[in-house]
Design an enzyme around this catalytic site. Sequence first.
Site, PDB file in Angstrom:
ATOM      1  N   LYS A  22       1.267  -1.089   0.390  1.00  0.00           N
ATOM      2  CA  LYS A  22      -0.303  -0.471   0.183  1.00  0.00           C
ATOM      3  C   LYS A  22       1.287   1.403  -0.440  1.00  0.00           C
ATOM      4  O   LYS A  22       0.897   2.230  -0.818  1.00  0.00           O
ATOM      5  CB  LYS A  22      -1.130   0.126   0.803  1.00  0.00           C
ATOM      6  CG  LYS A  22      -1.903   1.079   1.442  1.00  0.00           C
ATOM      7  CD  LYS A  22      -2.203   1.443   2.826  1.00  0.00           C
ATOM      8  CE  LYS A  22      -1.327   1.848   4.070  1.00  0.00           C
ATOM      9  NZ  LYS A  22      -1.272   2.763   4.213  1.00  0.00           N
ATOM     10  N   ASN A  23       1.593   1.773   0.840  1.00  0.00           N
ATOM     11  CA  ASN A  23       2.315   2.361   0.892  1.00  0.00           C
ATOM     12  C   ASN A  23       3.209   2.882  -0.025  1.00  0.00           C
ATOM     13  O   ASN A  23       3.814   4.362  -0.409  1.00  0.00           O
ATOM     14  CB  ASN A  23       3.179   2.632   2.264  1.00  0.00           C
ATOM     15  CG  ASN A  23       2.327   2.617   3.587  1.00  0.00           C
ATOM     16  OD1 ASN A  23       1.381   3.015   3.290  1.00  0.00           O
ATOM     17  ND2 ASN A  23       2.597   2.480   4.987  1.00  0.00           N
ATOM     18  N   CYS A 118      -4.951   8.663   9.146  1.00  0.00           N
ATOM     19  CA  CYS A 118      -4.963   7.778  10.589  1.00  0.00           C
ATOM     20  C   CYS A 118      -5.047   8.690  11.400  1.00  0.00           C
ATOM     21  O   CYS A 118      -3.686   9.516  11.688  1.00  0.00           O
ATOM     22  CB  CYS A 118      -5.045   6.726  10.749  1.00  0.00           C
ATOM     23  SG  CYS A 118      -5.079   5.102  10.083  1.00  0.00           S
ATOM     24  N   ARG A 123      -0.106  15.538  12.883  1.00  0.00           N
ATOM     25  CA  ARG A 123       1.097  15.203  11.962  1.00  0.00           C
ATOM     26  C   ARG A 123       1.448  16.406  11.020  1.00  0.00           C
ATOM     27  O   ARG A 123       0.371  16.719   9.878  1.00  0.00           O
ATOM     28  CB  ARG A 123       0.289  14.002  10.825  1.00  0.00           C
ATOM     29  CG  ARG A 123      -0.126  12.668  11.721  1.00  0.00           C
ATOM     30  CD  ARG A 123      -0.708  11.837  11.227  1.00  0.00           C
ATOM     31  NE  ARG A 123      -0.401  10.603  10.687  1.00  0.00           N
ATOM     32  CZ  ARG A 123      -0.350   9.445   8.689  1.00  0.00           C
ATOM     33  NH1 ARG A 123      -1.886   9.222   9.493  1.00  0.00           N
ATOM     34  NH2 ARG A 123       0.537   9.365   9.061  1.00  0.00           N
ATOM     35  N   ASP A 307       4.365   0.048  12.243  1.00  0.00           N
ATOM     36  CA  ASP A 307       2.800   0.172  11.453  1.00  0.00           C
ATOM     37  C   ASP A 307       2.574  -1.637  11.922  1.00  0.00           C
ATOM     38  O   ASP A 307       1.363  -2.027  11.865  1.00  0.00           O
ATOM     39  CB  ASP A 307       2.772   0.307  10.303  1.00  0.00           C
ATOM     40  CG  ASP A 307       2.723   1.941  10.249  1.00  0.00           C
ATOM     41  OD1 ASP A 307       2.084   2.877  10.338  1.00  0.00           O
ATOM     42  OD2 ASP A 307       2.962   2.055   8.171  1.00  0.00           O
ATOM     43  N   ARG A 399      -8.944   0.352   4.461  1.00  0.00           N
ATOM     44  CA  ARG A 399      -8.510   1.459   3.833  1.00  0.00           C
ATOM     45  C   ARG A 399      -6.797   0.605   3.113  1.00  0.00           C
ATOM     46  O   ARG A 399      -6.127   1.143   2.723  1.00  0.00           O
ATOM     47  CB  ARG A 399      -7.398   2.129   4.978  1.00  0.00           C
ATOM     48  CG  ARG A 399      -8.819   3.353   4.678  1.00  0.00           C
ATOM     49  CD  ARG A 399      -8.566   4.599   5.022  1.00  0.00           C
ATOM     50  NE  ARG A 399      -7.291   4.798   5.324  1.00  0.00           N
ATOM     51  CZ  ARG A 399      -5.968   5.047   6.583  1.00  0.00           C
ATOM     52  NH1 ARG A 399      -6.262   5.772   7.036  1.00  0.00           N
ATOM     53  NH2 ARG A 399      -4.926   5.725   5.307  1.00  0.00           N
TER      54      ARG A 399
END
Length: 430
Positions: A22-23, A118, A123, A307, A399
């Site tokens: 995903k990232n 999230c 952030r 994560d 997600r």
Amino acid sequence: MEKIIINGGTPLHGEVEISGAKNAALAIIPAAILSQDVCVIENLPCSISDIVYMMKILKQIGAQLKVINKNTIEIDSRHVNSYVISHDMTKHLRASYYFIGALLGRFSRAMVSMPGGCYLGPRPIDQHIKGFELLGATVSVDDNAIVNAKADKLIGSPIYLDMVSVGATVNILLAAVKAKGLTVIENAAKEPHIVDLANFLNSMGADVRGAGTDVIKIRGVEQLHGCTYSIIPDQIEAGTFMVAAAATKGDVLIKNVIPKHLESISKKLIECGAEVEEFDDAVRVSLSQRPEKCNIKTMPHPGFPTDMQPQFAVLLALADGTSIISESVWSNRFKYTEQLNRMGANIKADGQLAVVQGVENLKGAPVKADDLRAGAAMLIAGAAANGTTEIEDIYHIDRGYEEVVEKFKGIGADIKRVYCPDPNALTDVG
Ligand code: EPZ
């Protein structure tokens, strides 16, 4: 409203195939607009909602997309014609801010609303802005939280990041690949998805060296061209299934992985008493007795990934003894511990530390996914617990985990996704 229901307590057994990262995908999709050409992206986790939203943004700015198959998309960026991305689009996910760097690289101009994503503590994006400014852009954030960045011409520059930031490293890379001259990012993030992004950019004709170390050198090129590129496997999805195997005292072969990316997770699983066997592109994880306690401290890569922190906490919650978790990346990543405690765990979290007193068993309970990885922790806890666990707010899980119910089912979990009416939707009725 959908829920996931798991009847747990059975060891997971069998094989599971890991999807594309995903990232990495979230950085590579905006990078595709840096070429005025066609890119074919393979091994893309197309069904997760973060990717769906990134595709919607691409369409909004004029890219044309063609689905080649379930995990392959063709992105035609020849007609991208807008540098504006509205809040409707960016509110769904953090990574929408990668379009700031990509649009700056393409048009020397970007107007992008501040991103959602999230909540893990504040952030800020000061390091992204610092990087853009050092490349010669002027950047302002207006009262409507729209980031407005523009430059006459981007010029390469040395950029020292005050802290290791994945997002800032990605964004600066995207803005710098077509800047004139040499950009050197120091104290860069070293995550596997940074290397994947650099490999993708180089496949398009960029000159990026040193990705995977803390100094990345980018020599700007005039133009990039299209390419075909396959995304690396998802390190965190793989780690999630590794921990699920151990927490349920199961035995699972996790396929389509790069074992080197999983080293920090494998080492901690071994410390907890699991067996981890590495193959070329698979790992097998098994555990037959109660896990042993161990301490973890999250760190930027190659340290233990933040994560994976919530998922690993489930294993420690079941361990023999007391473990300490120290979260050094995010200031607020222990919210999920309240949910685990509802399942019988004994975790005391304070600030960035959690003390996990292991218990023999978890018991099923109604819980919710507070964020993406918190949701993954609930899945593992549900699979390990005796009785039934019902997980709400599973849109967070959707997600980032492709076909997650099917994958857990494939390794023997008694799990299903059910639709249930939203109780709040009934409040207006008569
Ligand atoms: C990326 O977020 C990941 N997201 C996160 O994964 C992951 O938790 C995080 O990296 C750390 O590994 C994506 O790749 C899309 P950072 P990012 O910038 O880039 C501070 C998941 O579950 N910071 O490396 O937002 C920041 O507050 C997600 O898949 C600044 O102070 O993380 C944090 O404390 C959640 N100023 C630390 O640096 C800045 O300008 C690391 O953040 C930027 C960051």
